[in-house]
Design a protein around this motif. Structure first.
Motif, short mmCIF file in Angstrom:
data_model
loop_
_atom_site.label_atom_id
_atom_site.label_comp_id
_atom_site.label_asym_id
_atom_site.label_seq_id
_atom_site.Cartn_x
_atom_site.Cartn_y
_atom_site.Cartn_z
N GLY A 10 0.82 -1.22 0.00
CA GLY A 10 0.00 0.00 0.00
C GLY A 10 0.84 1.26 0.00
O GLY A 10 0.46 2.27 -0.59
N ASP A 11 2.01 1.21 0.65
CA ASP A 11 2.86 2.40 0.70
C ASP A 11 4.14 2.20 -0.12
O ASP A 11 5.07 3.00 -0.01
N LEU A 12 4.18 1.15 -0.91
CA LEU A 12 5.34 0.89 -1.79
C LEU A 12 4.82 0.58 -3.18
O LEU A 12 4.32 -0.52 -3.42
N SER A 13 4.93 1.55 -4.09
CA SER A 13 4.42 1.33 -5.44
C SER A 13 5.33 1.97 -6.46
O SER A 13 6.26 2.71 -6.12
N SER A 14 5.03 1.71 -7.73
CA SER A 14 5.83 2.28 -8.81
C SER A 14 5.77 3.81 -8.78
O SER A 14 6.59 4.47 -9.42
N ALA A 15 4.80 4.37 -8.04
CA ALA A 15 4.75 5.84 -7.91
C ALA A 15 6.03 6.37 -7.27
O ALA A 15 6.36 7.55 -7.40
N LEU A 16 6.77 5.50 -6.58
CA LEU A 16 7.97 5.95 -5.87
C LEU A 16 9.24 5.91 -6.72
O LEU A 16 10.31 6.28 -6.25
N TYR A 17 9.14 5.45 -7.97
CA TYR A 17 10.33 5.53 -8.84
C TYR A 17 10.78 6.98 -8.98
O TYR A 17 11.96 7.30 -8.88
N ALA A 18 9.81 7.85 -9.21
CA ALA A 18 10.10 9.29 -9.31
C ALA A 18 8.87 10.05 -8.83
O ALA A 18 8.14 10.64 -9.62
N PRO A 19 8.61 10.01 -7.52
CA PRO A 19 7.34 10.54 -7.02
C PRO A 19 7.28 12.07 -7.01
O PRO A 19 8.31 12.74 -6.94
N ASP A 20 6.05 12.57 -7.08
CA ASP A 20 5.84 13.99 -6.81
C ASP A 20 6.20 14.26 -5.36
O ASP A 20 6.10 13.36 -4.53
N LYS A 21 6.54 15.51 -5.08
CA LYS A 21 6.88 15.86 -3.71
C LYS A 21 5.72 15.59 -2.75
O LYS A 21 5.91 15.20 -1.61
N SER A 22 4.50 15.79 -3.26
CA SER A 22 3.33 15.59 -2.40
C SER A 22 3.16 14.11 -2.03
O SER A 22 2.54 13.80 -1.03
N VAL A 23 3.69 13.22 -2.84
CA VAL A 23 3.55 11.78 -2.57
C VAL A 23 4.63 11.32 -1.59
O VAL A 23 4.34 10.58 -0.65
N ASP A 24 5.85 11.76 -1.80
CA ASP A 24 6.93 11.39 -0.88
C ASP A 24 7.96 12.50 -0.85
O ASP A 24 8.74 12.67 -1.79
N VAL A 25 7.94 13.23 0.24
CA VAL A 25 8.80 14.42 0.35
C VAL A 25 10.28 14.05 0.34
O VAL A 25 11.12 14.82 -0.11
N HIS A 26 10.59 12.84 0.80
CA HIS A 26 12.00 12.43 0.84
C HIS A 26 12.47 11.87 -0.50
O HIS A 26 13.58 12.14 -0.94
N MET A 27 11.64 11.06 -1.14
CA MET A 27 12.08 10.32 -2.33
C MET A 27 11.87 11.09 -3.63
O MET A 27 12.38 10.69 -4.66
N SER A 28 11.12 12.19 -3.57
CA SER A 28 10.86 12.93 -4.79
C SER A 28 12.13 13.58 -5.32
O SER A 28 12.90 14.17 -4.57
N PRO A 29 12.35 13.47 -6.65
CA PRO A 29 13.47 14.20 -7.26
C PRO A 29 13.35 15.71 -7.02
O PRO A 29 14.35 16.42 -7.01
N ASP A 30 12.11 16.19 -6.78
CA ASP A 30 11.93 17.62 -6.47
C ASP A 30 12.08 17.89 -4.98
O ASP A 30 12.01 19.04 -4.54
#
Lengths: 218, 559
Positions: B218-238
């Motif tokens: 649920g908290d680990l998906s392909s969205a985290l390859y290059a997430p928006d900042k709103s999705v993951d503040v740490h993992m986002s390229p932004d």
């Protein structure tokens, strides 16, 4: 005895009173919001407003206590049995018949006996209850580790705080209502704005004020 | 660029993972390898350039050949990896003594690894583990270095190859572990590209747990390859552009962060600079008083840390970023056939990107999905106890496949967010135990996905797991809990106070914590209302008598 228009509420006392009006209204409004009675303001900002207002009120009370004791005004708030029955009888009966209020303000007794007793209870029981529980509530994390059953204790503290809040709300209702009794709302509110009220002065008091504090006489 | 990445992700997930065991119709057209990483490569700080190594400038014929070249220099790496959970899939819980790890546990998704090896072990960090009854292969070259360290973006394992990569010639219809059509991997290019793992190295396995994109956690998906900042503040390229190992720090190929024994709270905080290599906690970077204590707001927020995990406020929902997660899986309805006697599927859940997700499959049963899902909350001391295959269950009640342990008064438990998986899965009705199931096996006459026959699939699964089986089975409702700890939102996206501090708030029913604002109608609330009401009535009554009496006796008294 002569009725004179005397300044009975000095600037600080009026400031104290109206600041309390503002702060206590804000505290009741935010407090009931936090309790879940209404959701007019968002919870987070309400917590901030409630906390800051409470700290401001505590600071005001510290100044007021200092002022009461240095000026001797504290004596105004000592309750007296003498005359209380007459006042109680007036509110319960006389007022309906249009009788005059049995109490006449004198220079060192701004409050009638029933009023003084109410303020005494308010100042010694209700207000301390609200700020002691409030401070315990606010500082929960500082003491929670030191006592057993802190979760149960905070629930008791919070409920006492809430109850005190409701009692203060009830007081305000009566307080405002009683302004309409006797000489009427406007004449009761006016002294707390201008500072001056009609007071029975003894010739000695009159002479003293004319000589030493002429600015207090109109 | 973000658009093309998204399109790429959608293309990956559009292929139903594990859904068609027979793929004869697939075109034999050559699938080309991706030319870029799904998560962008960061500037390297390495002191070695692997493209200049003579030993890597050659054609490799297999994964193990590459590993042989790696360990010629990295002499201890194979041994280190072989002792890690990534390789062993075996974990003895230090507190409960339970034997856990993928090789042992049963879950409410695809059930168990045992009986389905080459499919499930396609994500093993090694090569050639084909039988769960034995430990993974023990030769040094059985370690898969590339799956974690390839930075060319074109190394991939096949979905059913027991961990081996797709090599030329790729058998038509072969899929990768992420469900994409497989391409021939250039092992030489991969070997020369090695570096520290990117989000894609970890994500290609961990984002697809449970059989597809975000199905399990649920908290680990392909969205985290290059997430928006709103999705993951740490993992986002932004944002901070973290890789997984920025938090899951490692020491000699052992990683911090376990789902079996979690650091539910961390009183130690940051430690001395560079000191903490053993925890993946929020506190190890943010400290134990993470909000600025220079103002009342920060102080009040810090006051919450004795009861709440950071995640509880800072992960408002899971399955964010456009990829739904499976929230219900009812295996009991699997096996239905269409009018022609064939297996079929329905796709009635529409994801926010318009993609239709399966809601029924003959081979798997019924599913529910959720996107932007609110977690459930529970006290958690970090210890998770599993209902393993040897434990007796009570089928008259809902079975908890894993149990979240916690106690409000133990000082270390915190209220955590969880994804709660609603399951219905097979059990032995005589022995009252959850069963191992043989679901995958395109060539066996027992696999559920090939034959749609539960009786055979369970018998074969139990045999593969070496478990006693009565021969009679039924289905039992289950819950399984997944701690929610990824997809941390930026501060402004944290859970609003009133989400919990309100009647019927998020933590409704949770005991062991006093929550202001949740119950204004308690005894004190009622008493207070009565006091105010009585006062109002008294005052109004008084006023009414004054007015009535006053009009009646007007002029009598003021003479």
């Amino acid at each position: 005895m002569a009725k004179r228009c005397v300044k009975v509420y000095p600037r600080f006392e009026r400031f104290w009173h109206w600041s309390q009006v503002l702060l206590i209204s804000a505290l009741l409004f935010t407090g009931f919001g936090l309790n879940g009675l209404h959701g007019i303001l968002p919870f987070g900002p309400t917590v901030m407003l409630h906390t800051i207002t409470a700290l401001a009120l505590l600071a005001l009370w510290i100044f007021a206590t200092f002022w009461l004791f240095t000026t001797g005004t504290w004596r105004q708030f000592i309750p007296r049995i003498d005359g209380m029955l007459q006042v109680a009888r007036f509110y319960a009966y006389g007022v309906f018949k249009g009788e005059e209020h049995p109490y006449d303000k004198v220079l060192w007794r701004k409050h009638n006996p029933l009023q003084a007793a109410t303020y005494f209870a308010l100042k010694w029981f209700v207000f301390p209850a609200v700020w002691v529980t409030g401070l315990l509530y606010l500082t929960y994390n500082a003491w929670a580790d030191m006592v057993a059953g802190s979760t149960a204790i905070i629930a008791v503290v919070a409920n006492l705080h809430l109850l005190a809040g409701y009692v203060i709300a009830a007081f305000i209702i009566v307080h405002v209502y009683l302004l309409t009794v006797g000489h009427g709302f406007r004449s009761h509110v006016k002294p707390m704005i201008t500072g001056y009220d009609e007071i029975d002065l003894t010739p000695e008091q009159e002479a003293y004020l004319e000589t030493n504090e002429p600015q207090r006489l109109m | 660029m973000p658009l093309s990445r998204r399109t790429w992700g959608a293309a990956l997930t559009a292929l139903a993972f594990m859904s068609s065991p027979v793929m004869a119709e697939e075109q034999a057209a050559q699938i080309t390898a991706p030319t870029a990483n799904k998560s962008p490569t960061k500037p390297s700080h390495a002191t070695a350039d692997h493209t200049k190594f003579e030993s890597l400038k050659k054609a490799f014929n297999s994964g193990p050949e590459v590993t042989e070249a790696c360990i010629a220099c990295h002499t201890e790496a194979d041994d280190q990896v072989m002792h890690s959970i990534h390789f062993k899939w075996d974990y003895t819980h230090p507190e409960t003594g339970q034997k856990l790890g993928k090789s042992n546990v049963i879950n409410s998704f695809c059930g168990s690894v045992a009986g389905n090896e080459p499919r499930c072990t396609s994500c093993h960090a090694g090569y050639g583990w084909e039988d769960m009854a034995s430990p993974p292969p023990q030769q040094s070259t059985a370690v898969d270095c590339l799956v974690c360290h390839d930075r060319s973006g074109q190394y991939t394992k096949t979905a059913t190859g027991a961990g081996h990569p797709a090599l030329d010639p790729v058998k038509p219809g072969t899929k990768t572990i992420t469900g994409a059509m497989a391409w021939p991997v250039d092992l030489s290019k991969a070997a020369q590209s090695v570096g520290l793992p990117g989000r894609d190295n970890c994500g290609n396995c961990h984002f697809y747990g449970g059989g597809g994109d975000n199905v399990k956690h649920g908290d680990l998906s392909s969205a985290l390859y290059a997430p928006d900042k709103s999705v993951d503040v740490h993992m986002s390229p932004d944002g901070q552009d973290f890789t997984c190992s920025t938090c899951h720090v490692s020491d000699q190929h052992a990683w911090a962060g376990s789902r079996y024994a979690v650091h539910a709270s961390d009183p130690e905080g940051t430690g001395l600079p560079g000191q903490r290599r053993d925890v993946a906690t929020c506190q190890s970077c943010h400290g134990t008083e993470p909000h600025a204590a220079t103002n009342i707001k920060g102080m009040k927020l810090n006051d919450h840390t004795d009861k709440l995990a950071c995640q509880t406020c800072h992960i408002p929902e899971f399955a964010r970023g456009g990829v739904a997660t499976k929230t219900k899986w009812d295996w009991s309805t699997a096996g239905k056939r269409d009018a022609d006697g064939k297996s079929y599927h329905e796709s009635n859940f529409i994801q926010s990107d318009g993609k239709h997700l399966h809601t029924y499959m003959s081979i798997k049963g019924d599913f529910d999905w959720e996107e932007n899902a609110k977690p459930i909350y529970a006290w958690f001391d970090g210890q998770v106890e599993y209902t393993t295959g040897d434990m007796t269950i009570d089928p008259t009640k809902r079975v908890e496949v894993n149990r979240i342990k916690g106690d409000p008064d133990d000082g270390k438990s915190r209220i955590w967010p969880f994804k709660r998986m609603d399951g219905r899965q097979a059990y032995d009705t005589k022995l009252n135990k959850l069963v191992y199931t043989h679901v995958w096996g395109p060539t066996t006459d027992t696999a559920l996905w090939t034959n749609l026959d539960w009786a055979k699939a369970i018998e074969a699964g139990m045999k593969a797991a070496g478990q006693e089986y009565s021969g009679e089975f039924g289905f039992v409702d289950t819950y399984m809990y997944w701690p929610t700890t990824h997809m941390v939102a930026p501060a402004e996206g944290a859970v609003e106070c009133a989400e919990c501090h309100a009647k019927d708030g998020r933590m409704e029913g949770l005991t062991g914590v006093f929550m202001p604002g949740t119950d204004s109608m308690n005894l004190t609330g009622i008493l207070g209302r009565l006091i105010v009401l009585a006062t109002l009535l008294g005052v109004l009554g008084h006023a009414a008598i004054r007015i009535l009496w006053g009009s009646k006796s007007k002029g009598d008294h003021h003479g």
